[in-house]
Design a protein around this motif. Structure first.
Motif, PDB file in Angstrom:
ATOM      1  N   LEU B 186       0.851  -1.190   0.000  1.00 32.76           N
ATOM      2  CA  LEU B 186       0.000   0.000   0.000  1.00 32.76           C
ATOM      3  C   LEU B 186       0.888   1.242   0.000  1.00 32.76           C
ATOM      4  N   PHE B 187       0.545   2.199  -0.859  1.00 33.63           N
ATOM      5  CA  PHE B 187       1.220   3.502  -0.846  1.00 33.63           C
ATOM      6  C   PHE B 187       0.322   4.483  -0.108  1.00 33.63           C
ATOM      7  N   GLN B 201       5.578   6.832  -7.868  1.00 32.93           N
ATOM      8  CA  GLN B 201       6.090   6.258  -9.111  1.00 32.93           C
ATOM      9  C   GLN B 201       7.269   5.321  -8.855  1.00 32.93           C
ATOM     10  N   GLY B 202       8.125   5.676  -7.894  1.00 33.20           N
ATOM     11  CA  GLY B 202       9.244   4.802  -7.545  1.00 33.20           C
ATOM     12  C   GLY B 202       8.739   3.476  -7.011  1.00 33.20           C
ATOM     13  N   CYS B 203       7.738   3.573  -6.176  1.00 32.99           N
ATOM     14  CA  CYS B 203       7.075   2.406  -5.599  1.00 32.99           C
ATOM     15  C   CYS B 203       6.492   1.523  -6.720  1.00 32.99           C
ATOM     16  N   GLN B 204       5.788   2.148  -7.643  1.00 35.65           N
ATOM     17  CA  GLN B 204       5.174   1.420  -8.754  1.00 35.65           C
ATOM     18  C   GLN B 204       6.234   0.786  -9.664  1.00 35.65           C
ATOM     19  N   ALA B 205       7.355   1.486  -9.870  1.00 34.28           N
ATOM     20  CA  ALA B 205       8.413   0.955 -10.732  1.00 34.28           C
ATOM     21  C   ALA B 205       9.006  -0.316 -10.136  1.00 34.28           C
ATOM     22  N   VAL B 241      -3.048  -6.066   3.022  1.00 39.24           N
ATOM     23  CA  VAL B 241      -1.694  -5.667   2.605  1.00 39.24           C
ATOM     24  C   VAL B 241      -0.660  -6.243   3.567  1.00 39.24           C
ATOM     25  N   ASP B 242       0.562  -6.430   3.072  1.00 39.94           N
ATOM     26  CA  ASP B 242       1.643  -6.889   3.961  1.00 39.94           C
ATOM     27  C   ASP B 242       2.824  -5.918   3.981  1.00 39.94           C
ATOM     28  N   GLY B 243       2.644  -4.776   3.318  1.00 40.90           N
ATOM     29  CA  GLY B 243       3.684  -3.747   3.362  1.00 40.90           C
ATOM     30  C   GLY B 243       3.069  -2.378   3.124  1.00 40.90           C
ATOM     31  N   ILE B 244       3.513  -1.380   3.896  1.00 42.42           N
ATOM     32  CA  ILE B 244       3.044  -0.006   3.681  1.00 42.42           C
ATOM     33  C   ILE B 244       4.254   0.888   3.464  1.00 42.42           C
ATOM     34  N   PHE B 245       4.210   1.626   2.349  1.00 40.75           N
ATOM     35  CA  PHE B 245       5.253   2.603   2.057  1.00 40.75           C
ATOM     36  C   PHE B 245       4.602   3.975   2.178  1.00 40.75           C
ATOM     37  N   ALA B 246       5.053   4.775   3.156  1.00 38.41           N
ATOM     38  CA  ALA B 246       4.368   6.030   3.483  1.00 38.41           C
ATOM     39  C   ALA B 246       5.216   7.231   3.075  1.00 38.41           C
TER      40      ALA B 246
END
Lengths: 333, 333
Positions: B186-187, B201-205, B241-246
């Protein structure tokens, strides 16, 4: 649709649009009507910010604080700057640091900028004695320009102060700590400002009433860092306390981390109270019980004083706001 | 012993003492020698601050940020103000808010103050396209006064930018998250600035490289408050989700509190990465893994650009600083 578009459609300057937003007497009623009709027709919603715009003679206020990165100061600076800009004033910011000489220099530097008023944020600019010699530089500044103080009190002409009753708030909170059975209380600080002294004295007054004294009085130095506070406490080998009253939330969060490292339960073995109700207090686990030091209220009082003064009317010179304990997870009362 | 005492003993003005501290060519060598002897004899240690003092023609820099109470902005404002004052400049602060119109108004308001330069803090003043029309107001400002940007890039004459590579730092951190077995990421954001977009975008890449997509893309709105973030996530009933990038540490701290409320272990069931390496990241339990966005470095680059430019020399127009993951308790890799 922004203020520039409205100005263009109305065939007036943005300064005029701003004056219409402020309902200034210096705009003809006919023009006001036309600009307002255009705003209504375009569905324009002005930002509060647009009001301060385009006043040709923007005036200037000097904001002085020890450290604009400190959470308490940062919130005050942000609140004051926005309020003053809405009122048509630019703000020159000066971060003085905590040293006595640096505070004097900062105040004098802003005087030379010929500011319309000075706002001093934090009790570092005050003295334990409101008539003391150490704060003569504030009284001298006030001979040139009005001085407004957020949480500091200096007695003198042209000086207006909004103050939290740090002594009473601290005495009351520590009084509850004692009443719920905690006896060995540590006072934890990082500065030696007037406000810190009042917190300590409030703490001591509550203890004295129960026939007790401070178990420990620890200053970790001006780091204001959570993990440094934890480590400082861990190094005090013979610490035997069941309550910590901290002068700010970063110190209190450090105390909670100290307790965890020592295997002490919070609040069972050790209760902790912070100060300022910052975002750190809800980040901490358990959430910090902390004193709301009414920063927003103090800033609003200063703005009110300032508006009264700058519009040539009279107001009081000192107002107190009452701090109070917010009970969360680090206390059991 | 302060700068006033030295000035009195030497029979010169404090401006002269300040110039001696700065080794200014505008003070006679004989005077310099005398003032230095007095300083040495008195054991006077000047504060960095004394150097900026008493320069009769203090010049002015406009500092613009969306919100001086935000931790990231507050640190930048404090660092820039002190550096610029040491260099002989006053700072006018203007908090613009995040709206597009308000950003334009703020920049134009400071131009009218005839500042010697503008420093814009935060990517809200930039555009995804550095040549885009939306940032024409920056280019127009730069036609009047040099513009320096902290973590924003606009292409144009007289515009100097220091930027964190938010895209790369995010791709790399999320890449590690994926490599260690996390797939449902999850972003989490609260603004839609350029910097936030680059993080997304970095996350998506990183996900695309593993043949994956974002599991969820959540914006909690511009509250930046820990408990509001927790509550917002708790309301999303079907979150798997198993990861969150905030996009910042307050959001990440909210995510950790969400996990606790849901009975998820961190980092076992849910790993969390924040951004900015703020004091919140060490207040949180477990401590947040977070990306150091090199704020201090960006501010120093801007100061260096500014000194070069104001002294009439040439420098580059854009410098990148490399962000990197600081591993703490909310990741297992």
């Amino acid at each position: 649709m922004n203020i520039y578009d409205i100005a263009e459609l109305a065939g007036v300057s943005i300064a005029t649009v701003s004056r219409v937003l402020n309902d200034s007497p210096n705009v003809a009623e006919k023009t006001k009507l036309r600009v307002r009709e255009i705003m209504a027709a375009q569905g324009y919603v002005p930002s509060g910010f647009s009001r301060g715009l385009g006043q040709n003679a923007m005036k200037t206020i000097g904001l002085v604080c020890p450290d604009a990165a400190d959470d308490y100061m940062a919130k005050a600076v942000a609140f004051l700057e926005r309020s003053l800009r809405d009122y048509g004033y630019d703000c020159i910011l000066c971060c003085s640091g905590y040293g006595y000489e640096d505070c004097q220099i900062a105040v004098n530097a802003l005087l030379r900028c010929r500011v319309d008023a000075l706002v001093l944020i934090g009790s570092v600019y005050a003295d334990d004695d409101p008539d003391g010699q150490r704060v003569n530089y504030i009284r001298e500044a006030a001979a040139h320009t009005p001085v407004f103080m957020v949480n500091g009190y200096v007695r003198g002409e042209n000086i207006y102060c909004a103050v939290c009753d740090d002594f009473d708030a601290s005495r009351s909170a520590v009084g509850e700590m004692i009443a719920s059975g905690h006896r060995k209380i540590l006072f934890l600080a990082d500065t030696d400002t007037v406000s810190t002294n009042l917190k300590r004295q409030g703490c001591q007054a509550a203890l004295a009433q129960a026939g007790l004294e401070l178990q420990a009085d620890v200053s970790v130095g001006l780091s204001n860092q959570i993990n440094q506070t934890r480590d400082y406490l861990l190094k005090l080998a013979d610490l035997d306390v069941d309550g910590i009253f901290a002068a700010n939330d970063a110190l209190a969060a450090g105390a909670v981390k100290y307790a965890k490292r020592k295997g002490l339960s919070v609040p069972g073995d050790l209760c902790v109270i912070g100060y300022n109700n910052s975002e750190l207090s809800v980040c901490c686990d358990p959430e910090l019980s902390t004193i709301d030091s009414r920063e927003h209220r103090l800033c609003q009082i200063v703005i009110d004083f300032l508006k009264l003064h700058l519009s040539g009317r009279q107001g009081g010179t000192r107002v107190y706001a009452k701090g109070y304990l917010i009970r969360r997870g680090t206390t059991d009362f």
